[in-house]
Design a protein around this motif. Structure first.
Motif, PDB file in Angstrom:
ATOM      1  N   ASN A  67       0.828  -1.203   0.000  1.00 34.32           N
ATOM      2  CA  ASN A  67       0.000   0.000   0.000  1.00 34.32           C
ATOM      3  C   ASN A  67       0.867   1.260   0.000  1.00 34.32           C
ATOM      4  O   ASN A  67       0.641   2.187  -0.781  1.00 34.32           O
ATOM      5  CB  ASN A  67      -0.934   0.013   1.212  1.00 34.32           C
ATOM      6  N   GLU A  68       1.884   1.295   0.875  1.00 32.94           N
ATOM      7  CA  GLU A  68       2.772   2.456   0.918  1.00 32.94           C
ATOM      8  C   GLU A  68       3.606   2.560  -0.363  1.00 32.94           C
ATOM      9  O   GLU A  68       3.885   3.667  -0.845  1.00 32.94           O
ATOM     10  CB  GLU A  68       3.700   2.387   2.128  1.00 32.94           C
ATOM     11  N   LYS A  69       3.996   1.420  -0.908  1.00 29.97           N
ATOM     12  CA  LYS A  69       4.765   1.425  -2.151  1.00 29.97           C
ATOM     13  C   LYS A  69       3.928   1.994  -3.299  1.00 29.97           C
ATOM     14  O   LYS A  69       4.425   2.746  -4.140  1.00 29.97           O
ATOM     15  CB  LYS A  69       5.246   0.016  -2.476  1.00 29.97           C
ATOM     16  N   MET A  70       2.645   1.641  -3.318  1.00 33.29           N
ATOM     17  CA  MET A  70       1.740   2.183  -4.331  1.00 33.29           C
ATOM     18  C   MET A  70       1.631   3.702  -4.191  1.00 33.29           C
ATOM     19  O   MET A  70       1.698   4.449  -5.176  1.00 33.29           O
ATOM     20  CB  MET A  70       0.365   1.549  -4.192  1.00 33.29           C
ATOM     21  N   ARG A  71       1.474   4.171  -2.955  1.00 32.57           N
ATOM     22  CA  ARG A  71       1.358   5.612  -2.723  1.00 32.57           C
ATOM     23  C   ARG A  71       2.660   6.323  -3.091  1.00 32.57           C
ATOM     24  O   ARG A  71       2.630   7.454  -3.594  1.00 32.57           O
ATOM     25  CB  ARG A  71       1.009   5.873  -1.260  1.00 32.57           C
ATOM     26  N   ALA A  72       3.780   5.659  -2.849  1.00 37.93           N
ATOM     27  CA  ALA A  72       5.070   6.253  -3.217  1.00 37.93           C
ATOM     28  C   ALA A  72       5.159   6.442  -4.725  1.00 37.93           C
ATOM     29  O   ALA A  72       5.633   7.475  -5.212  1.00 37.93           O
ATOM     30  CB  ALA A  72       6.211   5.368  -2.710  1.00 37.93           C
ATOM     31  N   ARG A  73       4.702   5.444  -5.468  1.00 36.71           N
ATOM     32  CA  ARG A  73       4.708   5.564  -6.938  1.00 36.71           C
ATOM     33  C   ARG A  73       3.773   6.680  -7.389  1.00 36.71           C
ATOM     34  O   ARG A  73       4.102   7.450  -8.309  1.00 36.71           O
ATOM     35  CB  ARG A  73       4.304   4.232  -7.569  1.00 36.71           C
ATOM     36  N   MET A  74       2.610   6.772  -6.768  1.00 41.44           N
ATOM     37  CA  MET A  74       1.655   7.823  -7.127  1.00 41.44           C
ATOM     38  C   MET A  74       2.252   9.210  -6.892  1.00 41.44           C
ATOM     39  O   MET A  74       2.081  10.126  -7.704  1.00 41.44           O
ATOM     40  CB  MET A  74       0.365   7.648  -6.323  1.00 41.44           C
ATOM     41  N   LEU A  75       2.963   9.361  -5.789  1.00 38.52           N
ATOM     42  CA  LEU A  75       3.603  10.645  -5.492  1.00 38.52           C
ATOM     43  C   LEU A  75       4.747  10.927  -6.460  1.00 38.52           C
ATOM     44  O   LEU A  75       4.934  12.069  -6.904  1.00 38.52           O
ATOM     45  CB  LEU A  75       4.112  10.652  -4.054  1.00 38.52           C
ATOM     46  N   ALA A  76       5.505   9.898  -6.799  1.00 39.13           N
ATOM     47  CA  ALA A  76       6.609  10.067  -7.752  1.00 39.13           C
ATOM     48  C   ALA A  76       6.074  10.491  -9.109  1.00 39.13           C
ATOM     49  O   ALA A  76       6.684  11.311  -9.810  1.00 39.13           O
ATOM     50  CB  ALA A  76       7.412   8.776  -7.866  1.00 39.13           C
ATOM     51  N   GLU A  77       4.932   9.949  -9.492  1.00 39.11           N
ATOM     52  CA  GLU A  77       4.312  10.319 -10.770  1.00 39.11           C
ATOM     53  C   GLU A  77       3.866  11.782 -10.766  1.00 39.11           C
ATOM     54  O   GLU A  77       3.747  12.405 -11.829  1.00 39.11           O
ATOM     55  CB  GLU A  77       3.120   9.408 -11.055  1.00 39.11           C
ATOM     56  N   LEU A  78       3.639  12.329  -9.583  1.00 37.02           N
ATOM     57  CA  LEU A  78       3.272  13.743  -9.459  1.00 37.02           C
ATOM     58  C   LEU A  78       4.507  14.650  -9.443  1.00 37.02           C
ATOM     59  O   LEU A  78       4.383  15.872  -9.388  1.00 37.02           O
ATOM     60  CB  LEU A  78       2.462  13.964  -8.179  1.00 37.02           C
ATOM     61  N   GLY A  79       5.691  14.019  -9.459  1.00 35.30           N
ATOM     62  CA  GLY A  79       6.922  14.802  -9.513  1.00 35.30           C
ATOM     63  C   GLY A  79       7.686  14.904  -8.208  1.00 35.30           C
ATOM     64  O   GLY A  79       8.677  15.641  -8.126  1.00 35.30           O
ATOM     65  N   ASN A  81      10.015  13.492  -4.964  1.00 30.42           N
ATOM     66  CA  ASN A  81      11.063  12.556  -4.584  1.00 30.42           C
ATOM     67  C   ASN A  81      10.589  11.911  -3.287  1.00 30.42           C
ATOM     68  O   ASN A  81      10.286  12.610  -2.316  1.00 30.42           O
ATOM     69  CB  ASN A  81      12.377  13.323  -4.363  1.00 30.42           C
ATOM     70  N   VAL A  82      10.512  10.580  -3.231  1.00 29.66           N
ATOM     71  CA  VAL A  82       9.802   9.919  -2.128  1.00 29.66           C
ATOM     72  C   VAL A  82      10.673   8.889  -1.418  1.00 29.66           C
ATOM     73  O   VAL A  82      11.408   8.132  -2.055  1.00 29.66           O
ATOM     74  CB  VAL A  82       8.532   9.217  -2.654  1.00 29.66           C
ATOM     75  N   PHE A  83      10.540   8.862  -0.093  1.00 25.36           N
ATOM     76  CA  PHE A  83      11.165   7.792   0.685  1.00 25.36           C
ATOM     77  C   PHE A  83      10.133   7.196   1.622  1.00 25.36           C
ATOM     78  O   PHE A  83       9.555   7.902   2.459  1.00 25.36           O
ATOM     79  CB  PHE A  83      12.357   8.297   1.492  1.00 25.36           C
ATOM     80  N   ALA A  84       9.879   5.897   1.459  1.00 24.82           N
ATOM     81  CA  ALA A  84       8.956   5.178   2.342  1.00 24.82           C
ATOM     82  C   ALA A  84       9.769   4.578   3.477  1.00 24.82           C
ATOM     83  O   ALA A  84      10.674   3.772   3.251  1.00 24.82           O
ATOM     84  CB  ALA A  84       8.224   4.089   1.561  1.00 24.82           C
ATOM     85  N   ALA A  85       9.467   4.965   4.693  1.00 26.92           N
ATOM     86  CA  ALA A  85      10.248   4.577   5.860  1.00 26.92           C
ATOM     87  C   ALA A  85       9.956   3.159   6.327  1.00 26.92           C
ATOM     88  O   ALA A  85       8.942   2.549   5.962  1.00 26.92           O
ATOM     89  CB  ALA A  85       9.956   5.550   7.008  1.00 26.92           C
ATOM     90  N   ASP A  86      10.854   2.652   7.148  1.00 24.37           N
ATOM     91  CA  ASP A  86      10.681   1.357   7.815  1.00 24.37           C
ATOM     92  C   ASP A  86      10.870   1.600   9.307  1.00 24.37           C
ATOM     93  O   ASP A  86      11.998   1.731   9.779  1.00 24.37           O
ATOM     94  CB  ASP A  86      11.714   0.356   7.289  1.00 24.37           C
TER      95      ASP A  86
END
Length: 263
Positions: A67-79, A81-86
């Motif tokens: 789910n977070e990976k999907m949201r990261a891709r969606m944000l990247a597509e908006l331009g 730079n994204v980091f999903a934390a652990d």
């Protein structure tokens, strides 16, 4: 006519070349937090050059998931730079009921939670494509609580967005540490966030003079952005398409305003 065909061919070639250059790249990133090895995910559109507005994502209670990976891709597509934390540590991806115990460990120890949050933020801040003046964070459920804790820690972020997060206020005085804006996106019928928590959250924001906004979605319960939650509101957690879409648009508008002011 021949010239026209050549121009059309060149235009199509340029378009297709541009599309080929645009690629969402996902890179696992190992990092240390207080002696614990964590593994997050960096996501960016490779067609974007230079420093970019950047977003930190904090996961829900089962750890960094699809789910977070999907949201990261969606944000990247908006331009972005994204980091999903652990937050939990590499390989720790609990499922219910263990997920509740793991999340509870951090909710009960806000100092530890903030340590993990700040470690992840540092990874994003040090990324070569991060614009240090344009950093924000979003979080889901457990992570929604997390981004508000990140802000309370005094972290240098322009804003945070909590999606159906816990809105309790365990240390109201910490509101004074918040440097950025706060957007809380909440299911109006969420049974896991009592009215007293909502009131305490708003009081903390007001007392600290934080620029905040609380949006409540009628008919939505907990986990309203997550399809895996099913559609049975009686369980207290369920997907709500209308709230999911509306909250995403609310977030997008929030970031547009937030980063435009720093242009």
């Amino acid at each position: 006519m021949k010239t026209h065909r050549v121009l059309l061919f060149l235009s199509a070639l340029c378009l297709s070349t541009g599309l080929l250059r645009a690629e969402i790249k996902e890179t696992p990133v190992e990092y240390d937090s207080g002696g614990t090895k964590c593994e997050g995910l960096h996501v960016v559109d490779t067609a974007k050059a230079g420093r970019l507005p950047s977003i930190l994502i904090i996961h829900q209670w089962t750890g960094l998931s699809d789910n977070e990976k999907m949201r990261a891709r969606m944000l990247a597509e908006l331009g972005y730079n994204v980091f999903a934390a652990d937050i939990y540590g590499k390989g720790i991806r609990p499922q219910p009921p263990e997920a509740g115990k793991e999340a509870g460990k951090y909710k009960a120890d806000r100092k530890l939670y903030r340590e993990r949050l700040l470690s992840a933020l540092e990874v994003l801040q040090k990324n070569a494509q991060t614009d240090p003046a344009k950093v924000a964070a979003i979080g889901y459920c457990f992570g929604g609580t997390g981004v508000i804790e990140l802000a309370r820690s005094g972290a240098v972020v322009k804003g945070v967005v909590s999606f159906h997060g816990g809105l309790d206020s365990p240390a109201p005085a910490d509101g004074k540490n918040i440097k950025g804006k706060v957007l809380a996106l909440h299911g109006a019928d969420d049974p896991f966030v009592p009215a007293k928590d909502l009131a305490a959250f708003e009081q903390e924001m007001k007392d600290a003079k934080v620029d905040y906004k609380l949006v409540q979605y009628p008919g939505a319960v907990h986990s309203f952005t997550q399809k895996a939650a099913g559609n049975d509101n009686s369980k207290g957690a369920a997907y709500n398409e209308a709230a999911d879409k509306a909250s995403w648009e609310e977030m997008k508008a929030f970031f547009e305003r937030l980063f435009k002011s720093e242009a």
